[in-house]
Motif scaffolding. Structure first.
Motif, PDB file in Angstrom:
ATOM      1  N   THR A   1      51.466  88.543  35.161  1.00  0.00           N
ATOM      2  CA  THR A   1      50.139  88.943  34.758  1.00  0.00           C
ATOM      3  C   THR A   1      50.045  90.308  34.360  1.00  0.00           C
ATOM      4  OG1 THR A   1      49.356  89.331  37.134  1.00  0.00           O
ATOM      5  CG2 THR A   1      49.146  87.261  36.369  1.00  0.00           C
ATOM      6  N   VAL A   2      49.020  90.450  33.510  1.00  0.00           N
ATOM      7  CA  VAL A   2      48.898  91.785  32.882  1.00  0.00           C
ATOM      8  C   VAL A   2      47.297  92.198  33.155  1.00  0.00           C
ATOM      9  CG1 VAL A   2      48.920  93.495  30.722  1.00  0.00           C
ATOM     10  CG2 VAL A   2      50.420  91.488  31.053  1.00  0.00           C
ATOM     11  N   GLU A   3      47.074  93.554  33.579  1.00  0.00           N
ATOM     12  CA  GLU A   3      45.959  93.938  33.897  1.00  0.00           C
ATOM     13  C   GLU A   3      45.597  95.192  32.736  1.00  0.00           C
ATOM     14  OE1 GLU A   3      45.306  95.200  37.959  1.00  0.00           O
ATOM     15  OE2 GLU A   3      45.761  92.830  38.582  1.00  0.00           O
ATOM     16  N   GLY A   4      44.193  95.463  32.634  1.00  0.00           N
ATOM     17  CA  GLY A   4      44.002  96.766  31.723  1.00  0.00           C
ATOM     18  C   GLY A   4      43.781  96.366  30.186  1.00  0.00           C
ATOM     19  N   THR A   5      44.097  95.226  29.743  1.00  0.00           N
ATOM     20  CA  THR A   5      44.211  95.039  28.224  1.00  0.00           C
ATOM     21  C   THR A   5      43.913  93.511  28.089  1.00  0.00           C
ATOM     22  OG1 THR A   5      45.722  95.225  26.281  1.00  0.00           O
ATOM     23  CG2 THR A   5      46.829  94.405  28.247  1.00  0.00           C
TER      24      THR A   5
END
Lengths: 110, 114
Positions: free
Chosen positions: A24-28
């Motif tokens: 998972t990716v956060e901040g974009t």
């Protein structure tokens, strides 16, 4: 700032068992997402990439599949693991200039 | 696809030494990145450098796109510089590669001895 999470860090699975690795990716938003594998010998090989939800492209035909159920979630799966699936799996994201990698999952199939 | 060759494959140096790592690629590229893989496997971005020269502390990189090579310079090496250094290229506009992904070299394994 953007962060990428990948788990688990290590995994030992028997031959024939299923696999699910999550990233998972956060901040974009709307990142390009990638799965790479690093086998012994150090080189990284691109397995799958995704430019949007539900959009998956495979670079190398094999025993694995990928899915992107949400914008910032990328999953690598297998229905039945093979010994040759052992390796170090890295998830990466990009939304412009550089690619950024997760910490990787070391998979051992026994 | 694009071929990426890195040299040397292995390098052992004493602390304080300088080093030059080379990356040759077989076709024109829009994207070139250098990464450092630490002993725990984490890939750390060092430079995005499809052309020109950049410096960051003791590290600098130069890419000569017309001659299809890039160099990574490490000065005053420290033991924490140990690990594998990868060069990766792409012909796509996005660093992740889009249609063709990042193509990695096999890396240079650097060991800095105290």
């Amino acid at each position: 700032s953007q962060t990428i999470h990948q788990w688990p860090a290590t995994l030992v699975q028997p031959v024939g068992s299923p696999l699910s690795l999550e990233c998972t990716v956060e901040g974009t938003s709307n990142p390009n997402l990638y799965w790479y594998r690093q086998a012994a010998g150090r080189g990284l090989q691109l397995l799958f990439y995704s430019v949007g939800i539900g959009q998956i492209s495979s670079e190398v035909p094999q025993n694995l599949s990928a899915s992107r159920p949400q914008d910032r979630q990328f999953i690598l799966s297998s229905k039945k693991l093979l010994l040759s699936d052992s390796g170090f799996y890295l998830c990466a994201w990009s939304s412009g200039v550089s690619a950024f990698f997760g910490q990787g999952t070391r998979l051992t199939v026994v | 696809g694009i071929q990426v060759e890195q040299s040397p494959p292995d390098l052992i140096l004493q602390e304080g030494a300088n080093s030059t790592l080379r990356c040759n690629f077989s076709d024109s590229v829009n994207n070139l990145q250098w990464f450092h893989q630490n002993p725990w496997g984490q890939l750390i971005n060092l430079f995005y450098i499809p052309s020109g020269t950049k410096q960051n502390g003791r590290l600098s990189a130069t890419t000569v796109a017309t001659e299809r090579y890039s160099l990574l310079y490490i000065s005053s090496s420290q033991t924490t510089d140990s690990g594998v250094y990868f060069c990766a290229v792409s012909r796509a506009l996005y660093s992740g590669g889009g249609a063709d992904g990042l193509t990695f070299g096999k890396g240079t394994h650097l060991i800095i001895q105290p």
